[in-house]
Design a protein around this motif. Structure first.
Motif, PDB file in Angstrom:
ATOM      1  N   ALA A 131      -3.087  -4.311 -12.968  1.00  0.00           N
ATOM      2  CA  ALA A 131      -3.947  -3.260 -12.462  1.00  0.00           C
ATOM      3  C   ALA A 131      -4.450  -2.405 -13.615  1.00  0.00           C
ATOM      4  O   ALA A 131      -3.913  -2.442 -14.717  1.00  0.00           O
ATOM      5  N   LEU A 132      -5.499  -1.654 -13.336  1.00  0.00           N
ATOM      6  CA  LEU A 132      -5.967  -0.652 -14.291  1.00  0.00           C
ATOM      7  C   LEU A 132      -5.387   0.659 -13.814  1.00  0.00           C
ATOM      8  O   LEU A 132      -5.490   0.997 -12.636  1.00  0.00           O
ATOM      9  N   VAL A 133      -4.747   1.385 -14.712  1.00  0.00           N
ATOM     10  CA  VAL A 133      -4.068   2.627 -14.347  1.00  0.00           C
ATOM     11  C   VAL A 133      -4.717   3.797 -15.073  1.00  0.00           C
ATOM     12  O   VAL A 133      -4.917   3.751 -16.290  1.00  0.00           O
ATOM     13  N   CYS A 134      -5.045   4.857 -14.321  1.00  0.00           N
ATOM     14  CA  CYS A 134      -5.644   6.043 -14.928  1.00  0.00           C
ATOM     15  C   CYS A 134      -4.605   6.755 -15.782  1.00  0.00           C
ATOM     16  O   CYS A 134      -3.489   7.005 -15.331  1.00  0.00           O
ATOM     17  N   ASP A 135      -4.984   7.068 -17.021  1.00  0.00           N
ATOM     18  CA  ASP A 135      -4.024   7.727 -17.917  1.00  0.00           C
ATOM     19  C   ASP A 135      -3.895   9.225 -17.623  1.00  0.00           C
ATOM     20  O   ASP A 135      -3.110   9.925 -18.228  1.00  0.00           O
ATOM     21  N   ASN A 136      -4.688   9.701 -16.683  1.00  0.00           N
ATOM     22  CA  ASN A 136      -4.625  11.117 -16.331  1.00  0.00           C
ATOM     23  C   ASN A 136      -3.895  11.342 -15.010  1.00  0.00           C
ATOM     24  O   ASN A 136      -2.888  12.029 -14.953  1.00  0.00           O
ATOM     25  N   CYS A 137      -4.393  10.734 -13.916  1.00  0.00           N
ATOM     26  CA  CYS A 137      -3.799  10.993 -12.594  1.00  0.00           C
ATOM     27  C   CYS A 137      -2.907   9.874 -12.099  1.00  0.00           C
ATOM     28  O   CYS A 137      -2.212  10.030 -11.103  1.00  0.00           O
ATOM     29  N   GLU A 177      -3.859   6.995 -10.839  1.00  0.00           N
ATOM     30  CA  GLU A 177      -4.481   6.148  -9.823  1.00  0.00           C
ATOM     31  C   GLU A 177      -4.555   4.708 -10.335  1.00  0.00           C
ATOM     32  O   GLU A 177      -4.818   4.481 -11.510  1.00  0.00           O
ATOM     33  N   LYS A 178      -4.288   3.733  -9.436  1.00  0.00           N
ATOM     34  CA  LYS A 178      -4.290   2.342  -9.848  1.00  0.00           C
ATOM     35  C   LYS A 178      -5.438   1.586  -9.193  1.00  0.00           C
ATOM     36  O   LYS A 178      -5.721   1.766  -8.011  1.00  0.00           O
ATOM     37  N   TYR A 179      -6.084   0.755  -9.986  1.00  0.00           N
ATOM     38  CA  TYR A 179      -7.197  -0.054  -9.496  1.00  0.00           C
ATOM     39  C   TYR A 179      -6.841  -1.527  -9.644  1.00  0.00           C
ATOM     40  O   TYR A 179      -6.556  -1.987 -10.738  1.00  0.00           O
ATOM     41  N   VAL A 180      -6.880  -2.248  -8.522  1.00  0.00           N
ATOM     42  CA  VAL A 180      -6.571  -3.674  -8.551  1.00  0.00           C
ATOM     43  C   VAL A 180      -7.874  -4.440  -8.320  1.00  0.00           C
ATOM     44  O   VAL A 180      -8.661  -4.105  -7.443  1.00  0.00           O
ATOM     45  N   LYS A 181      -8.113  -5.464  -9.139  1.00  0.00           N
ATOM     46  CA  LYS A 181      -9.340  -6.254  -9.025  1.00  0.00           C
ATOM     47  C   LYS A 181      -9.416  -6.981  -7.694  1.00  0.00           C
ATOM     48  O   LYS A 181      -8.397  -7.403  -7.137  1.00  0.00           O
ATOM     49  N   GLY A 182     -10.641  -7.196  -7.221  1.00  0.00           N
ATOM     50  CA  GLY A 182     -10.866  -7.889  -5.954  1.00  0.00           C
ATOM     51  C   GLY A 182     -10.237  -9.266  -5.910  1.00  0.00           C
ATOM     52  O   GLY A 182      -9.665  -9.657  -4.907  1.00  0.00           O
ATOM     53  N   GLU A 183     -10.333 -10.008  -7.024  1.00  0.00           N
ATOM     54  CA  GLU A 183      -9.785 -11.369  -7.031  1.00  0.00           C
ATOM     55  C   GLU A 183      -8.263 -11.343  -6.936  1.00  0.00           C
ATOM     56  O   GLU A 183      -7.658 -12.240  -6.357  1.00  0.00           O
ATOM     57  N   VAL A 184      -7.651 -10.313  -7.498  1.00  0.00           N
ATOM     58  CA  VAL A 184      -6.192 -10.176  -7.432  1.00  0.00           C
ATOM     59  C   VAL A 184      -5.791  -9.845  -5.997  1.00  0.00           C
ATOM     60  O   VAL A 184      -4.852 -10.422  -5.444  1.00  0.00           O
ATOM     61  N   THR A 185      -6.545  -8.938  -5.363  1.00  0.00           N
ATOM     62  CA  THR A 185      -6.272  -8.569  -3.971  1.00  0.00           C
ATOM     63  C   THR A 185      -6.414  -9.789  -3.072  1.00  0.00           C
ATOM     64  O   THR A 185      -5.584 -10.026  -2.197  1.00  0.00           O
ATOM     65  N   SER A 186      -7.458 -10.590  -3.301  1.00  0.00           N
ATOM     66  CA  SER A 186      -7.682 -11.786  -2.487  1.00  0.00           C
ATOM     67  C   SER A 186      -6.520 -12.754  -2.619  1.00  0.00           C
ATOM     68  O   SER A 186      -6.059 -13.323  -1.632  1.00  0.00           O
ATOM     69  N   ALA A 187      -6.043 -12.948  -3.859  1.00  0.00           N
ATOM     70  CA  ALA A 187      -4.936 -13.872  -4.097  1.00  0.00           C
ATOM     71  C   ALA A 187      -3.678 -13.398  -3.378  1.00  0.00           C
ATOM     72  O   ALA A 187      -2.929 -14.191  -2.796  1.00  0.00           O
ATOM     73  N   ILE A 188      -3.455 -12.090  -3.378  1.00  0.00           N
ATOM     74  CA  ILE A 188      -2.283 -11.522  -2.728  1.00  0.00           C
ATOM     75  C   ILE A 188      -2.367 -11.672  -1.212  1.00  0.00           C
ATOM     76  O   ILE A 188      -1.397 -12.037  -0.552  1.00  0.00           O
ATOM     77  N   LEU A 189      -3.560 -11.423  -0.656  1.00  0.00           N
ATOM     78  CA  LEU A 189      -3.720 -11.555   0.796  1.00  0.00           C
ATOM     79  C   LEU A 189      -3.518 -13.006   1.231  1.00  0.00           C
ATOM     80  O   LEU A 189      -2.886 -13.285   2.250  1.00  0.00           O
ATOM     81  N   GLN A 190      -4.064 -13.931   0.427  1.00  0.00           N
ATOM     82  CA  GLN A 190      -3.914 -15.354   0.723  1.00  0.00           C
ATOM     83  C   GLN A 190      -2.431 -15.738   0.706  1.00  0.00           C
ATOM     84  O   GLN A 190      -1.928 -16.387   1.622  1.00  0.00           O
ATOM     85  N   LYS A 191      -1.724 -15.299  -0.346  1.00  0.00           N
ATOM     86  CA  LYS A 191      -0.305 -15.633  -0.484  1.00  0.00           C
ATOM     87  C   LYS A 191       0.503 -15.005   0.657  1.00  0.00           C
ATOM     88  O   LYS A 191       1.413 -15.630   1.195  1.00  0.00           O
ATOM     89  N   SER A 192       0.158 -13.781   1.030  1.00  0.00           N
ATOM     90  CA  SER A 192       0.918 -13.109   2.075  1.00  0.00           C
ATOM     91  C   SER A 192       0.741 -13.824   3.412  1.00  0.00           C
ATOM     92  O   SER A 192       1.661 -13.881   4.221  1.00  0.00           O
ATOM     93  N   ARG A 193      -0.442 -14.403   3.637  1.00  0.00           N
ATOM     94  CA  ARG A 193      -0.650 -15.165   4.876  1.00  0.00           C
ATOM     95  C   ARG A 193       0.277 -16.372   4.915  1.00  0.00           C
ATOM     96  O   ARG A 193       0.854 -16.701   5.941  1.00  0.00           O
ATOM     97  N   GLU A 194       0.408 -17.035   3.751  1.00  0.00           N
ATOM     98  CA  GLU A 194       1.298 -18.200   3.676  1.00  0.00           C
ATOM     99  C   GLU A 194       2.741 -17.791   3.946  1.00  0.00           C
ATOM    100  O   GLU A 194       3.483 -18.480   4.643  1.00  0.00           O
ATOM    101  N   ILE A 195       3.136 -16.649   3.375  1.00  0.00           N
ATOM    102  CA  ILE A 195       4.519 -16.193   3.534  1.00  0.00           C
ATOM    103  C   ILE A 195       4.796 -15.848   4.985  1.00  0.00           C
ATOM    104  O   ILE A 195       5.819 -16.245   5.555  1.00  0.00           O
TER     105      ILE A 195
END
Ligand SMILES: [Zn+2]
Length: 77
Positions: free
Chosen positions: A34-40, A42-60
């Motif tokens: 993830a990209l993490v804000c060095d101030n607050c 906040e974490k940003y996760v890329k769309g492709e990473v989110t998609s991979a996680i959702l796909q894997k979670s469906r399998e699980i």
């Protein structure tokens, strides 16, 4: 990139933990890139990473597991 939440910090490469709850199952992915804000912090996760996680979670969930904790680097990427 500039953080869109606090508008002051810059994001740096880091990791986060994502927890998903689906159909009564709880699935936790650790070491998610993830990209993490060095101030607050906040974490940003890329769309492709989110998609991979959702796909894997469906399998699980489909396999009938109720609680699952796994390392993103080892199991998804
Ligand atoms: Zn920020």
């Amino acid at each position: 990139m500039k953080c869109t939440i606090c508008k002051h910090g810059e994001t740096v490469d880091g990791f986060t933990t994502i927890t998903l709850e689906k159909n009564g199952a709880t699935i936790v992915f650790q070491q998610v890139p993830a990209l993490v804000c060095d101030n607050c912090g906040e974490k940003y996760v890329k769309g492709e990473v989110t998609s991979a996680i959702l796909q894997k979670s469906r399998e699980i969930v489909a396999s009938g597991v109720k609680v699952d904790i796994r390392d993103y680097q080892l199991n998804v990427a």
